[in-house]
Design a protein around this motif. Structure first.
Motif, PDB file in Angstrom:
ATOM      1  N   SER A  96       0.818  -1.215   0.000  1.00  0.00           N
ATOM      2  CA  SER A  96       0.000   0.000   0.000  1.00  0.00           C
ATOM      3  C   SER A  96       0.847   1.258   0.000  1.00  0.00           C
ATOM      4  O   SER A  96       0.435   2.311  -0.484  1.00  0.00           O
ATOM      5  N   MET A  97       2.078   1.156   0.537  1.00  0.00           N
ATOM      6  CA  MET A  97       2.948   2.315   0.630  1.00  0.00           C
ATOM      7  C   MET A  97       3.571   2.693  -0.716  1.00  0.00           C
ATOM      8  O   MET A  97       4.172   3.763  -0.842  1.00  0.00           O
ATOM      9  N   SER A  98       3.432   1.839  -1.711  1.00  0.00           N
ATOM     10  CA  SER A  98       4.017   2.137  -3.023  1.00  0.00           C
ATOM     11  C   SER A  98       3.110   3.017  -3.877  1.00  0.00           C
ATOM     12  O   SER A  98       3.442   3.339  -5.026  1.00  0.00           O
ATOM     13  N   PHE A  99       1.971   3.435  -3.341  1.00  0.00           N
ATOM     14  CA  PHE A  99       1.058   4.301  -4.095  1.00  0.00           C
ATOM     15  C   PHE A  99       1.550   5.739  -4.102  1.00  0.00           C
ATOM     16  O   PHE A  99       2.044   6.258  -3.100  1.00  0.00           O
ATOM     17  N   GLY A 100       1.399   6.384  -5.249  1.00  0.00           N
ATOM     18  CA  GLY A 100       1.761   7.788  -5.360  1.00  0.00           C
ATOM     19  C   GLY A 100       1.072   8.424  -6.557  1.00  0.00           C
ATOM     20  O   GLY A 100       1.039   7.833  -7.639  1.00  0.00           O
ATOM     21  N   SER A 101       0.507   9.606  -6.375  1.00  0.00           N
ATOM     22  CA  SER A 101      -0.185  10.293  -7.471  1.00  0.00           C
ATOM     23  C   SER A 101       0.530  11.567  -7.904  1.00  0.00           C
ATOM     24  O   SER A 101       0.125  12.207  -8.863  1.00  0.00           O
ATOM     25  N   LEU A 102       1.602  11.937  -7.203  1.00  0.00           N
ATOM     26  CA  LEU A 102       2.300  13.182  -7.516  1.00  0.00           C
ATOM     27  C   LEU A 102       3.098  13.061  -8.811  1.00  0.00           C
ATOM     28  O   LEU A 102       3.625  11.993  -9.144  1.00  0.00           O
ATOM     29  N   LYS A 103       3.218  14.171  -9.523  1.00  0.00           N
ATOM     30  CA  LYS A 103       3.931  14.174 -10.802  1.00  0.00           C
ATOM     31  C   LYS A 103       5.419  13.880 -10.642  1.00  0.00           C
ATOM     32  O   LYS A 103       6.057  13.372 -11.561  1.00  0.00           O
ATOM     33  N   ASP A 104       5.971  14.205  -9.468  1.00  0.00           N
ATOM     34  CA  ASP A 104       7.412  13.959  -9.272  1.00  0.00           C
ATOM     35  C   ASP A 104       7.694  12.501  -8.918  1.00  0.00           C
ATOM     36  O   ASP A 104       8.862  12.126  -8.734  1.00  0.00           O
ATOM     37  N   GLY A 105       6.641  11.694  -8.807  1.00  0.00           N
ATOM     38  CA  GLY A 105       6.836  10.265  -8.568  1.00  0.00           C
ATOM     39  C   GLY A 105       6.984   9.871  -7.110  1.00  0.00           C
ATOM     40  O   GLY A 105       7.208   8.696  -6.802  1.00  0.00           O
ATOM     41  N   THR A 106       6.877  10.833  -6.191  1.00  0.00           N
ATOM     42  CA  THR A 106       7.020  10.513  -4.769  1.00  0.00           C
ATOM     43  C   THR A 106       5.895   9.603  -4.307  1.00  0.00           C
ATOM     44  O   THR A 106       4.719   9.912  -4.496  1.00  0.00           O
ATOM     45  N   THR A 107       6.254   8.480  -3.718  1.00  0.00           N
ATOM     46  CA  THR A 107       5.260   7.568  -3.159  1.00  0.00           C
ATOM     47  C   THR A 107       5.232   7.713  -1.638  1.00  0.00           C
ATOM     48  O   THR A 107       6.136   8.305  -1.039  1.00  0.00           O
ATOM     49  N   LYS A 108       4.206   7.155  -1.049  1.00  0.00           N
ATOM     50  CA  LYS A 108       4.133   7.164   0.422  1.00  0.00           C
ATOM     51  C   LYS A 108       5.330   6.414   0.997  1.00  0.00           C
ATOM     52  O   LYS A 108       5.913   6.836   2.005  1.00  0.00           O
ATOM     53  N   GLY A 109       5.674   5.303   0.365  1.00  0.00           N
ATOM     54  CA  GLY A 109       6.772   4.482   0.855  1.00  0.00           C
ATOM     55  C   GLY A 109       8.100   5.209   0.831  1.00  0.00           C
ATOM     56  O   GLY A 109       8.885   5.137   1.790  1.00  0.00           O
ATOM     57  N   TRP A 110       8.382   5.902  -0.259  1.00  0.00           N
ATOM     58  CA  TRP A 110       9.658   6.622  -0.364  1.00  0.00           C
ATOM     59  C   TRP A 110       9.735   7.742   0.670  1.00  0.00           C
ATOM     60  O   TRP A 110      10.740   7.904   1.350  1.00  0.00           O
ATOM     61  N   ARG A 111       8.637   8.498   0.827  1.00  0.00           N
ATOM     62  CA  ARG A 111       8.633   9.577   1.810  1.00  0.00           C
ATOM     63  C   ARG A 111       8.813   9.004   3.217  1.00  0.00           C
ATOM     64  O   ARG A 111       9.540   9.556   4.046  1.00  0.00           O
ATOM     65  N   ALA A 112       8.154   7.888   3.506  1.00  0.00           N
ATOM     66  CA  ALA A 112       8.266   7.260   4.830  1.00  0.00           C
ATOM     67  C   ALA A 112       9.702   6.814   5.092  1.00  0.00           C
ATOM     68  O   ALA A 112      10.236   6.999   6.194  1.00  0.00           O
ATOM     69  N   LYS A 113      10.350   6.236   4.085  1.00  0.00           N
ATOM     70  CA  LYS A 113      11.732   5.774   4.253  1.00  0.00           C
ATOM     71  C   LYS A 113      12.680   6.946   4.466  1.00  0.00           C
ATOM     72  O   LYS A 113      13.591   6.883   5.303  1.00  0.00           O
ATOM     73  N   VAL A 114      12.489   8.014   3.683  1.00  0.00           N
ATOM     74  CA  VAL A 114      13.360   9.188   3.825  1.00  0.00           C
ATOM     75  C   VAL A 114      13.205   9.803   5.217  1.00  0.00           C
ATOM     76  O   VAL A 114      14.194  10.156   5.868  1.00  0.00           O
ATOM     77  N   LEU A 115      11.966   9.912   5.687  1.00  0.00           N
ATOM     78  CA  LEU A 115      11.738  10.485   7.011  1.00  0.00           C
ATOM     79  C   LEU A 115      12.308   9.582   8.109  1.00  0.00           C
ATOM     80  O   LEU A 115      12.923  10.059   9.061  1.00  0.00           O
ATOM     81  N   GLY A 116      12.109   8.276   7.956  1.00  0.00           N
ATOM     82  CA  GLY A 116      12.657   7.342   8.939  1.00  0.00           C
ATOM     83  C   GLY A 116      14.173   7.376   8.951  1.00  0.00           C
ATOM     84  O   GLY A 116      14.810   7.350  10.013  1.00  0.00           O
ATOM     85  N   MET A 117      14.762   7.461   7.762  1.00  0.00           N
ATOM     86  CA  MET A 117      16.214   7.494   7.638  1.00  0.00           C
ATOM     87  C   MET A 117      16.771   8.809   8.196  1.00  0.00           C
ATOM     88  O   MET A 117      17.780   8.825   8.918  1.00  0.00           O
ATOM     89  N   ALA A 118      16.106   9.925   7.889  1.00  0.00           N
ATOM     90  CA  ALA A 118      16.564  11.229   8.363  1.00  0.00           C
ATOM     91  C   ALA A 118      16.444  11.323   9.882  1.00  0.00           C
ATOM     92  O   ALA A 118      17.327  11.871  10.553  1.00  0.00           O
TER      93      ALA A 118
END
Length: 290
Positions: A96-118
């Motif tokens: 479910s985290m691989s869903f994304g509607s933004l034009k830049d391709g950002t998915t929920k999963g990628w944002r979650a990983k970046v925030l967790g990593m940061a």
């Protein structure tokens, strides 16, 4: 003997996701640090805290052999500073985290990983220890731990929705759960209740895509889960909007109530918003010792 070229190719292929994740997390963390001086929290010393049964990830040097000799199992001697400075991280990697509607391709999963990593980067560089829930990566400090976290966050989960767990959580420590929390909420409630019983406090960050918040659908629409396991077709999607938004608001309210009842913090973040704002909130939420 292994072919060095094949070995190198395999290593490069395996490590490909790590640099972008680490680079983006580093940039995000730097943005936050420019306006923050870090925790500067005094340690609690080396006072004895408790004995606990040894876990599979514990190294032999951590075992207290004198205490273990009086029982049929091995025990680890924990100190207060180890508990106080340990943060356990769970980032939902389900489909479910691989869903994304933004034009830049950002998915929920990628944002979650970046925030967790940061968040991990900020905490480890502030002298704290970060690990992943489960038994695969116990809390440690240092730059090598960041590489381990990045590697494990690059893995995936075949399930439609993720389920947090308390395995490996140290009593009186802190935790961070990042997910869309759109699956069955019962496991989340069970996990937070168990964590609260151990004295674990932390933060829940719900990451949603703007479409999931706005429901901009009308007419004939096919709704399908990211794995294809769940599917619903309707000719009048617009008629579902009110009921959907009510269910979403109910879910948020339940998560917020659950967090408040267990001494955690809760916030919803959208992938179309600034990641720095979410990281600042996480930094403050994990700093609270409630």
């Amino acid at each position: 003997m292994s072919d060095p070229n094949l070995l190198r190719h395999g290593a490069e292929e395996l490590s490909a996701p790590f640099p972008p994740l680490l680079v983006e997390a580093e940039h995000l963390a730097t943005t936050v640090l420019l306006g923050n001086h870090g925790r500067r929290r005094a340690g609690l010393g080396d006072d004895f805290w408790q004995y606990r049964p040894a876990m599979p990830f514990d190294e032999a040097r951590m075992i207290d052999w004198r205490r273990s000799g009086r029982a049929d199992t091995a025990f680890v001697r924990e100190r207060e500073w180890q508990i106080a400075q340990s943060v356990m991280l769970w980032v939902d990697q389900a489909a479910s985290m691989s869903f994304g509607s933004l034009k830049d391709g950002t998915t929920k999963g990628w944002r979650a990983k970046v925030l967790g990593m940061a968040a991990s980067l900020l905490m480890i560089r502030a002298g704290e220890r970060v690990g992943l829930t489960g038994i695969s990566l116990p809390p440690r400090g240092g730059e090598p731990q960041l590489q381990r976290i990045a590697a494990m966050l690059s893995e995936g989960d075949e399930a439609d929705y993720g389920r947090p767990e308390t395995t490996g959580m140290l009593p009186q420590s802190r935790a961070l759960f990042i997910s869309d929390f759109l699956g069955d909420i019962d496991p989340v409630e069970e996990t937070l209740t168990e964590a609260a019983d151990r004295g674990v406090r932390g933060a829940l960050l719900q990451v949603l895509d703007p479409q999931e918040e706005a429901f901009p659908f009308d007419g004939r629409t096919i709704f399908e889960s990211m794995t294809g396991a769940l599917r619903h077709e309707t000719l009048k999607a617009g008629d579902l909007k009110t009921a959907y938004l009510d269910r979403l608001a109910e879910r948020k309210d339940r998560l917020e109530t659950l967090a408040r009842r267990t001494g955690w913090q809760f916030m919803t973040h959208h992938t179309g918003e600034s990641a720095a704002t979410a990281l600042l909130w996480l930094h403050g939420a994990l700093e609270r010792r409630v």
